[in-house]
Design an enzyme around this catalytic site. Sequence first.
Site, PDB file in Angstrom:
ATOM      1  N   CYS A  75      34.117  40.336  34.653  1.00  0.00           N
ATOM      2  CA  CYS A  75      33.070  40.039  33.678  1.00  0.00           C
ATOM      3  C   CYS A  75      31.720  39.750  34.340  1.00  0.00           C
ATOM      4  O   CYS A  75      31.639  39.334  35.482  1.00  0.00           O
ATOM      5  CB  CYS A  75      33.486  38.833  32.864  1.00  0.00           C
ATOM      6  SG  CYS A  75      33.820  39.226  31.164  1.00  0.00           S
ATOM      7  N   LYS A 100      45.863  36.466  27.051  1.00  0.00           N
ATOM      8  CA  LYS A 100      45.443  37.381  28.127  1.00  0.00           C
ATOM      9  C   LYS A 100      45.546  36.697  29.494  1.00  0.00           C
ATOM     10  O   LYS A 100      46.059  37.277  30.444  1.00  0.00           O
ATOM     11  CB  LYS A 100      43.987  37.813  27.887  1.00  0.00           C
ATOM     12  CG  LYS A 100      43.339  38.502  29.069  1.00  0.00           C
ATOM     13  CD  LYS A 100      41.924  38.925  28.785  1.00  0.00           C
ATOM     14  CE  LYS A 100      40.873  37.900  29.080  1.00  0.00           C
ATOM     15  NZ  LYS A 100      40.549  37.713  30.505  1.00  0.00           N
ATOM     16  N   ASN A 101      45.073  35.468  29.561  1.00  0.00           N
ATOM     17  CA  ASN A 101      44.997  34.804  30.863  1.00  0.00           C
ATOM     18  C   ASN A 101      46.347  34.311  31.370  1.00  0.00           C
ATOM     19  O   ASN A 101      46.458  33.825  32.495  1.00  0.00           O
ATOM     20  CB  ASN A 101      43.984  33.649  30.812  1.00  0.00           C
ATOM     21  CG  ASN A 101      42.563  34.178  30.732  1.00  0.00           C
ATOM     22  OD1 ASN A 101      42.332  35.376  30.892  1.00  0.00           O
ATOM     23  ND2 ASN A 101      41.616  33.290  30.466  1.00  0.00           N
ATOM     24  N   ASP A 120      35.448  29.662  28.094  1.00  0.00           N
ATOM     25  CA  ASP A 120      35.652  30.934  27.392  1.00  0.00           C
ATOM     26  C   ASP A 120      35.355  30.835  25.888  1.00  0.00           C
ATOM     27  O   ASP A 120      35.438  31.836  25.178  1.00  0.00           O
ATOM     28  CB  ASP A 120      37.097  31.430  27.602  1.00  0.00           C
ATOM     29  CG  ASP A 120      37.297  32.015  28.993  1.00  0.00           C
ATOM     30  OD1 ASP A 120      36.313  32.172  29.727  1.00  0.00           O
ATOM     31  OD2 ASP A 120      38.460  32.316  29.345  1.00  0.00           O
ATOM     32  N   ARG A 136      31.378  35.059  41.394  1.00  0.00           N
ATOM     33  CA  ARG A 136      32.759  34.587  41.296  1.00  0.00           C
ATOM     34  C   ARG A 136      33.427  34.789  42.653  1.00  0.00           C
ATOM     35  O   ARG A 136      34.148  35.739  42.871  1.00  0.00           O
ATOM     36  CB  ARG A 136      33.495  35.304  40.166  1.00  0.00           C
ATOM     37  CG  ARG A 136      32.877  34.994  38.817  1.00  0.00           C
ATOM     38  CD  ARG A 136      33.559  35.707  37.691  1.00  0.00           C
ATOM     39  NE  ARG A 136      34.806  35.087  37.291  1.00  0.00           N
ATOM     40  CZ  ARG A 136      35.536  35.511  36.266  1.00  0.00           C
ATOM     41  NH1 ARG A 136      35.145  36.547  35.551  1.00  0.00           N
ATOM     42  NH2 ARG A 136      36.662  34.913  35.942  1.00  0.00           N
ATOM     43  N   ARG A 164      38.282  44.276  26.124  1.00  0.00           N
ATOM     44  CA  ARG A 164      38.963  43.856  27.357  1.00  0.00           C
ATOM     45  C   ARG A 164      39.729  42.566  27.120  1.00  0.00           C
ATOM     46  O   ARG A 164      40.657  42.243  27.881  1.00  0.00           O
ATOM     47  CB  ARG A 164      37.937  43.629  28.477  1.00  0.00           C
ATOM     48  CG  ARG A 164      37.468  44.910  29.137  1.00  0.00           C
ATOM     49  CD  ARG A 164      36.641  44.624  30.389  1.00  0.00           C
ATOM     50  NE  ARG A 164      37.188  43.506  31.131  1.00  0.00           N
ATOM     51  CZ  ARG A 164      36.462  42.538  31.692  1.00  0.00           C
ATOM     52  NH1 ARG A 164      35.159  42.559  31.623  1.00  0.00           N
ATOM     53  NH2 ARG A 164      37.037  41.547  32.344  1.00  0.00           N
TER      54      ARG A 164
HETATM   55  C1  UD1 Z   1      40.014  32.149  34.757  1.00  0.00           C
HETATM   56  C2  UD1 Z   1      40.074  32.929  33.468  1.00  0.00           C
HETATM   57  C3  UD1 Z   1      38.698  33.000  32.821  1.00  0.00           C
HETATM   58  C4  UD1 Z   1      38.131  31.588  32.656  1.00  0.00           C
HETATM   59  C5  UD1 Z   1      38.182  30.814  33.966  1.00  0.00           C
HETATM   60  C6  UD1 Z   1      37.775  29.358  33.799  1.00  0.00           C
HETATM   61  C7  UD1 Z   1      41.843  34.466  33.936  1.00  0.00           C
HETATM   62  C8  UD1 Z   1      42.281  35.880  34.133  1.00  0.00           C
HETATM   63  N1  UD1 Z   1      40.546  34.260  33.738  1.00  0.00           N
HETATM   64  O1  UD1 Z   1      39.134  32.861  35.616  1.00  0.00           O
HETATM   65  O2  UD1 Z   1      38.825  33.633  31.551  1.00  0.00           O
HETATM   66  O3  UD1 Z   1      36.796  31.673  32.209  1.00  0.00           O
HETATM   67  O4  UD1 Z   1      39.521  30.837  34.501  1.00  0.00           O
HETATM   68  O5  UD1 Z   1      38.572  28.726  32.855  1.00  0.00           O
HETATM   69  O6  UD1 Z   1      42.667  33.578  33.898  1.00  0.00           O
HETATM   70  N2  UD1 Z   1      35.406  29.533  42.256  1.00  0.00           N
HETATM   71  C9  UD1 Z   1      34.974  29.377  43.547  1.00  0.00           C
HETATM   72  N3  UD1 Z   1      35.772  29.859  44.557  1.00  0.00           N
HETATM   73  C10 UD1 Z   1      36.960  30.490  44.315  1.00  0.00           C
HETATM   74  C11 UD1 Z   1      37.379  30.633  42.987  1.00  0.00           C
HETATM   75  C12 UD1 Z   1      36.584  30.143  41.968  1.00  0.00           C
HETATM   76  O7  UD1 Z   1      33.926  28.817  43.806  1.00  0.00           O
HETATM   77  O8  UD1 Z   1      37.622  30.924  45.273  1.00  0.00           O
HETATM   78  C13 UD1 Z   1      34.532  29.059  41.149  1.00  0.00           C
HETATM   79  C14 UD1 Z   1      34.082  30.233  40.269  1.00  0.00           C
HETATM   80  O9  UD1 Z   1      32.952  30.862  40.804  1.00  0.00           O
HETATM   81  C15 UD1 Z   1      33.801  29.556  38.960  1.00  0.00           C
HETATM   82  C16 UD1 Z   1      34.818  28.423  38.938  1.00  0.00           C
HETATM   83  O10 UD1 Z   1      35.302  28.265  40.269  1.00  0.00           O
HETATM   84  O11 UD1 Z   1      32.508  29.025  38.952  1.00  0.00           O
HETATM   85  C17 UD1 Z   1      35.975  28.678  38.019  1.00  0.00           C
HETATM   86  O12 UD1 Z   1      36.635  29.855  38.408  1.00  0.00           O
HETATM   87  P1  UD1 Z   1      38.199  30.054  38.245  1.00  0.00           P
HETATM   88  O13 UD1 Z   1      38.813  28.819  37.683  1.00  0.00           O
HETATM   89  O14 UD1 Z   1      38.729  30.585  39.521  1.00  0.00           O
HETATM   90  O15 UD1 Z   1      38.248  31.202  37.149  1.00  0.00           O
HETATM   91  P2  UD1 Z   1      39.086  32.522  37.171  1.00  0.00           P
HETATM   92  O16 UD1 Z   1      40.468  32.261  37.647  1.00  0.00           O
HETATM   93  O17 UD1 Z   1      38.305  33.595  37.810  1.00  0.00           O
END
Ligand code: UD1
Length: 467
Positions: free
Chosen positions: A145, A47-48, A342, A150, A437
């Site tokens: 989620c 999915k990711n 995850d 986030r 999802r």
């Molecule tokens: C992706 C995955 C999700 C997984 C996560 C961590 C997808 C579609 N989803 O989510 O399943 O759980 O990686 O492996 O690929 N953060 C900030 N600022 C930002 C962006 C992120 O502070 O601008 C923080 C987030 O709040 C979180 C952490 O960084 O605490 C990790 O987030 P991130 O790696 O961005 O996860 P996603 O890409 O949303």
Amino acid sequence: MSAPFQAGVAVHHRCGLHPPSPAALEQKLVVSGGVALSGHVRISGAKNSALPILAATLCCDDASAISRVPDLLDTRSMAAVLRSLGARVEWPEGADGGELVVDASAAGAGPPCSNELGKTRAGFLVIGPLLGRFGEAEVGLPGGCNIGARPVDLYLRGLRALGAVVEMKQDKVVAYAAKGKRLTGGTFYLNYPSVGATETLMMAASLADGVTVLLNAAKEPEVSDLAEFLTACGARVHGAGTSIVTIKGVSKLHGTEFTIIPDRIEAGTFMVAASITCSKLSMSPVIPRHLTSVIDKLSASGCTITQTGRCSLEVSALKSRHSAGLRGFDFKTCPYPGFPTDLQPQFMALLCTCNGSSLVEESVFESRMTHVEELKKLGAKIHVCSRHVLVNGKDRGSLLFGAPVMAHDIRGGAALVLAGMAAEGTTEVLGAQHIERGYENFVAKLNSLGASIRRNQDAQLTLSSIM
Ligand code: UD1
């Protein structure tokens, strides 16, 4: 390293905190406990990986054929986002192998449909391709989620480093290339290796003028898969999978044929299914290297994990006369190659059925704990202190028995189904639509292995007992 949760970040969007609609509450799974599993399970595409790769098709001037796209609510939402931008998406009903054709040649800068964008956080990824290809984008803040704050501050700061002007207008982001129609390459340090920010910036930088260097980039296999896709489309991306990714911008990208990597999180979930039911399962396709941290923990617990082919694994937790069952273990979630967040809920369910006490630390998301209260309703003895959790195993008081519980997110929902399979009696998992999802045919796959899980739409009767 914990994810940054500093006060006052530029954009701090809390998603998924709205109460679920009555319709959403109606999906229920009825899980019979105490059933052993056996056989082989086919692992779907990741999915990711699929979500950013679908977004990346917007970078291309002609059609791409993508195989092994999992049929999920999230991928369907992303397809709808692409259609709302003018792309042609062909997803033959019931096609085996998840083959999808996306032709974004006629796509425009949008804005994309806010209704579909709100259904999955990954919809926000389109801001990268739109800015790269059209020099402008207007994208609503992400949904997704229910696992805590986030923010998207890193996405936006990174886009500014590529020369974009980025403005917040109510609940959407309006961005455009400051210098004419194109972004310009730049160096950007991510103060946390965010997966989504790394992917967004890789897509935007692929169509920028000049060279972009991303420092402290995310190293997840799905980031590397996106880089492979972009490269197959004519992009010049180097170092994906390491913490320094260099992208040399090109003037345009073309379509390609591509196959998504297998889903390591789905594979890890089925590894827990085998372990928690004291069973033996085989699975393919998998990329064992992507599961190293997971295999390490399960092996330490007493499971036997065998690589039976280049892309296949066998997991055995069969009880022998001499074994006292699996042993508990400690783990901390971290960015890849650390233990994946995850899989934290599913592993927490497993630890309730092991011997001894275990410590879990969630370092990626600030409040990914909604499954804990639900596991407690099944008899788990779990204590939470902020991001640290003490899980007492079966010899320390955790004896799982069936009860009505509520799924609040994809992985937490899967954990409750797994716990229900290990519990005595029948477990009703409400909010089961969350699971769909993220998992393709989850119930059908488990039932084909010997589980007994029934769908029931008429959940209203039990709601009062859990709210
Ligand atoms: C992706 C995955 C999700 C997984 C996560 C961590 C997808 C579609 N989803 O989510 O399943 O759980 O990686 O492996 O690929 N953060 C900030 N600022 C930002 C962006 C992120 O502070 O601008 C923080 C987030 O709040 C979180 C952490 O960084 O605490 C990790 O987030 P991130 O790696 O961005 O996860 P996603 O890409 O949303």
